[in-house]
Design an enzyme around this catalytic site. Structure first.
Site, PDB file in Angstrom:
ATOM      1  N   GLY A  51     -74.307  40.795   2.199  1.00  0.00           N
ATOM      2  CA  GLY A  51     -74.059  40.603   0.937  1.00  0.00           C
ATOM      3  C   GLY A  51     -73.744  41.765  -0.200  1.00  0.00           C
ATOM      4  O   GLY A  51     -73.828  42.931   1.160  1.00  0.00           O
ATOM      5  N   GLY A  54     -76.537  44.333   0.169  1.00  0.00           N
ATOM      6  CA  GLY A  54     -77.877  44.890   1.942  1.00  0.00           C
ATOM      7  C   GLY A  54     -77.281  43.634   2.703  1.00  0.00           C
ATOM      8  O   GLY A  54     -76.409  42.602   2.894  1.00  0.00           O
ATOM      9  N   LYS A  71     -84.136  42.681   5.724  1.00  0.00           N
ATOM     10  CA  LYS A  71     -83.122  43.090   4.820  1.00  0.00           C
ATOM     11  C   LYS A  71     -83.649  44.797   4.693  1.00  0.00           C
ATOM     12  O   LYS A  71     -84.281  45.543   4.986  1.00  0.00           O
ATOM     13  CB  LYS A  71     -83.500  42.708   3.599  1.00  0.00           C
ATOM     14  CG  LYS A  71     -82.743  42.150   3.100  1.00  0.00           C
ATOM     15  CD  LYS A  71     -82.616  42.346   1.845  1.00  0.00           C
ATOM     16  CE  LYS A  71     -81.988  41.603   0.237  1.00  0.00           C
ATOM     17  NZ  LYS A  71     -82.455  40.506  -0.636  1.00  0.00           N
ATOM     18  N   ASP A 180     -82.389  35.197 -11.355  1.00  0.00           N
ATOM     19  CA  ASP A 180     -81.671  34.748 -10.090  1.00  0.00           C
ATOM     20  C   ASP A 180     -81.258  33.398  -9.863  1.00  0.00           C
ATOM     21  O   ASP A 180     -80.981  33.753  -8.376  1.00  0.00           O
ATOM     22  CB  ASP A 180     -80.906  36.069  -9.524  1.00  0.00           C
ATOM     23  CG  ASP A 180     -79.403  35.460  -8.911  1.00  0.00           C
ATOM     24  OD1 ASP A 180     -78.637  34.847 -10.005  1.00  0.00           O
ATOM     25  OD2 ASP A 180     -79.493  36.317  -7.868  1.00  0.00           O
TER      26      ASP A 180
END
Length: 576
Positions: A51, A54, A71, A180
Site C-alpha cells: 500500500g 507499507g 508489515k 478508517d
C-alpha cells in the site's frame, strides 16, 4: 495494491510507469522470500500486498513455529539497498521519523486488545532503517474483495454488523477511535471471523472535546467532522463509517461522500429486502448531523431491535486457592478480588495479552522468583501501578517483546517489592530503551532483595518527585545505569550490589538527593557513582572499585556529601 510515488494513483501489477502521470516506477522493492528479520526469528515466505505506506509479507515465526503477517514501513517512493529502506526525499528526515512513530503507534494501540474482531499484534521491531509489525496471519479476504463479486445477503449483512459492533465496543471502551473503517479494513477469515484491521490511523479521543487531528478521509466512509482539522470526535465518528460500510455491503455501492451530501446529494435507498432493524442502523449511523447519529455502540445496537447478547461469564475464581496459569486466570482473579486482597500465584508463566494496569490495592504472592513469572510482549510496559497499597512478593516480571518497553511502571501510586526480579526491558535500534523499574511523578517504592538485570535501559529509573527505598538485592548488566535519579527524586539504596552496567553504576542528576549507604558499585563501564548537574544527597561507606573510568565522579555543580567511601574520587575541577 501499490501506488504511484508521484501522483498516488493505483498501479497495475508489474507496472513500470504510472498510467496516470507517466512517472517511472521502481520494481523489486519487496524483500525476497527467505529473508530473515529480527535476528532470524521471522523468515519471509511471500508478499501479501503493498500500500501507500507499507508492504505486508507472509512469514514464519521460527521461535514459536507459527505463520505470521509481517508489515514493513515502506512509504511510496522509498528505495532499497540490500534489505535496508531509503525513505523518499520528499518526506525528509523529520517526516520519516513521524511516519515511523505513527507506525509504531499502531503496534501500541493493537497491543491493548485481545478480541476476535480485532487483529492481534504479536511483536514490533526495527531494522534496516525502518520498522516492522508481526501480526496474526489471517486467511481469507477483505470485505472489499468480497463485495467486488456483489452485495451481501441481508442476513450476512446483519451478522457482519453484529460482529463489527462488538469490535468497536472494545475499541471505544479503551478510548480509541479507528478512524478508517471501510470494507478494505474488514477482513473475513475462512473460519468465519470478521476482523478490524489497519489501525494506522487510530487515535485516542475524549467525548465532547474538540481535538486537532491529522485530516484523514476516505470519501464515502468518512463523516463530515473528519474533513475538519479541529472538531469533536467520538464513537459516532466510527459509527458513521460502520454505516457506510454496511450500506456498501447491502447495496453494492459506496454511499456519496459526506461533503456531497451536505450539498444536497441524496442517499439512494437501500434494497427493499433489508430488514427494518438493519435499515434503521444503517440510516441512523449515516446521518450527516452528529446529533442525529447514535452516540455509542450500545445505542447503535439497540436500533437493531434485538436484546443485547448475553455474555458468558466464567465462574468467579476461588481466591482461597493458588491462581494457576495462563494469564487470563490472573486477570479474572484481579477483577473478582476485593480491594487489598491477597492472590497467591502457583508456579508457571502468566502470559498477559496486553499491559496490566493496577488501580486498586492488591497483594500478589508468587511461589518464588524462579518459579512464578508474569510476562507480556506489549510495546509499552508489563505492569503499571497507579494505586496505593500494591505489594509483589516472590515473583518475576518479564517483558518479552522486541520494542522498547519498561517492565514495571509506578505512576503516583506506591508499591512494595519483596524478593522479586525484573528483566527484559528492551533497547531499540533508535536508542530508546526500557527500564526494569520506572518511578514517575510522585511514585513511592519500598523494595527488599530486588534484582533488576538485563534491561536495555536502567535497572531502576526515577523522575519527578519519586522516592525509592531499596535494601539488598542486585542492579546488574543493564544497558544504561544500575540506578538513575533525575529531577527532584530521592530515597535510599542500602546494601545493594550495582555491578557490570553499561554506563554508570548509579547516576544522580537534576536536584536528586538520595542516600547511598554501604553499597558495592563494581565493574561498571564508566563510573561507579556519578554526580551530575546539581545532584546531591549523601554517599556513605560505599565500596567503589573496578569501574572503567572513575570510581566516584562529581561535576563542579553537584553538591553531594561524601563520607567514608572506599574508592577513587574525581571532581570536575581536579582529583582527590
Amino acid at each position: 495494491m501499490s501506488h504511484c510515488p508521484v501522483c498516488a494513483s493505483p498501479l497495475p501489477a508489474a507496472a513500470t510507469v504510472c498510467p496516470v502521470c507517466g512517472a517511472p516506477v521502481s520494481l523489486g522493492v519487496q524483500l525476497p522470500a527467505g529473508t530473515a528479520l529480527a535476528a532470524g526469528r521471522y523468515v519471509l515466505e511471500a508478499t501479501l500486498g503493498q500500500g501507500g505506506f507499507g508492504i505486508t509479507y507472509r512469514a514464519r515465526d521460527t521461535l514459536l513455529g507459527r505463520p505470521v503477517a509481517v508489515k514493513e514501513l515502506f512509504p511510496d517512493g522509498s528505495s532499497r539497498v540490500g534489505t535496508g529502506v531509503i525513505p523518499p526525499g520528499s518526506l525528509g528526515p523529520g517526516g520519516f521519523r513521524e511516519a515511523r512513530e505513527r507506525f509504531l503507534d499502531e503496534a501500541r494501540t493493537l497491543a491493548r486488545f485481545d478480541h476476535p474482531g480485532i487483529v492481534r499484534v504479536w511483536d514490533a521491531f526495527e531494522g534496516g532503517g525502518t520498522a516492522y509489525l508481526a501480526m496474526e496471519f489471517l486467511e481469507g479476504e477483505t470485505l472489499g474483495g468480497r463485495l467486488a463479486r456483489g452485495p451481501l445477503r441481508p442476513e450476512e449483512g446483519l451478522s457482519v454488523a453484529r460482529d463489527l459492533l462488538g469490535a468497536l465496543e472494545v475499541v471505544h471502551a479503551a478510548g480509541v477511535l479507528h478512524r478508517d473503517l471501510k470494507p478494505d479494513n474488514v477482513f473475513l477469515t475462512r473460519g468465519g471471523r470478521r476482523v478490524l484491521i489497519d489501525f494506522g490511523s487510530a487515535r485516542a479521543f475524549e467525548s465532547g472535546q474538540a481535538r486537532t487531528h491529522t485530516r484523514l478521509v476516505t470519501p464515502g466512509y468518512a463523516p463530515p467532522e473528519q474533513y475538519a482539522t479541529s472538531a469533536r470526535f467520538g464513537p459516532y465518528t466510527d459509527l458513521y463509517a460502520l454505516g457506510a460500510t454496511l450500506y456498501h455491503a447491502l447495496s453494492g455501492q459506496a454511499p456519496p461522500a459526506a461533503t456531497d451530501r451536505l450539498l444536497g446529494v441524496a442517499l439512494p435507498p437501500l434494497p427493499a429486502s433489508v430488514p427494518p432493524g438493519l435499515r434503521a442502523l444503517v440510516e441512523r449511523t449515516l446521518a450527516v448531523a452528529v446529533a442525529e447519529r447514535p452516540a455509542s455502540v450500545a445505542a447503535a445496537r439497540a436500533l437493531l431491535g434485538e436484546p443485547a447478547a448475553a455474555v458468558a461469564t466464567p465462574p468467579a475464581p476461588d481466591l482461597s486457592q493458588p491462581i494457576r496459569p495462563p494469564g487470563g486466570n490472573l486477570l479474572r482473579a484481579l477483577q473478582a478480588a476485593p480491594d487489598g486482597a491477597t492472590l497467591r500465584l502457583a508456579p508457571g508463566k502468566f502470559a498477559l495479552p496486553a499491559p496490566l494496569t493496577l488501580t486498586r490495592p492488591v497483594r500478589l504472592v508468587g511461589s518464588g522468583a524462579q518459579q512464578t513469572r508474569i510476562v507480556c510482549e506489549a510495546p509499552t510496559y508489563v505492569l503499571l501501578v497507579q494505586a496505593r497499597g500494591v505489594i509483589f512478593e516472590d515473583l518475576r516480571v518479564d517483558h518479552g517483546g522486541r520494542m522498547a518497553a519498561d517492565v514495571v511502571v509506578v505512576q503516583d501510586g506506591d508499591l512494595t517489592l519483596r524478593g522479586c526480579e525484573l528483566g527484559g526491558g528492551v533497547q531499540a535500534t533508535d536508542g530508546s530503551a526500557g527500564n526494569g523499574l520506572a518511578l514517575l511523578s510522585a511514585a513511592q517504592v519500598r523494595a527488599r532483595d530486588l534484582i533488576s538485570s538485563g534491561n536495555g535501559g536502567s535497572g531502576v529509573h526515577l523522575e519527578g518527585r519519586a522516592r525509592l527505598d531499596l535494601e539488598g538485592g542486585r542492579l546488574e548488566r543493564n544497558g544504561s545505569c544500575g540506578a538513575v535519579f533525575f529531577e527532584a527524586t530521592g530515597g535510599c539504596l542500602r546494601g545493594v550490589s550495582v555491578i557490570r552496567n553499561a554506563v554508570h553504576g548509579v547516576a544522580v542528576a537534576g536536584q536528586a538527593d538520595p542516600l547511598l549507604e554501604e553499597n558495592t558499585l563494581e565493574d561498571n563501564r564508566e563510573c561507579g557513582l556519578a554526580y551530575l548537574e546539581q545532584g546531591g544527597g549523601e554517599a556513605v561507606r560505599n565500596t567503589v572499585r573496578g569501574n572503567g573510568l572513575h570510581g566516584i565522579y562529581v561535576v563542579q555543580t553537584a553538591r553531594p556529601v561524601l563520607r567514608e567511601n572506599r574508592g577513587s574520587l574525581v571532581r570536575e575541577s581536579g582529583s582527590a
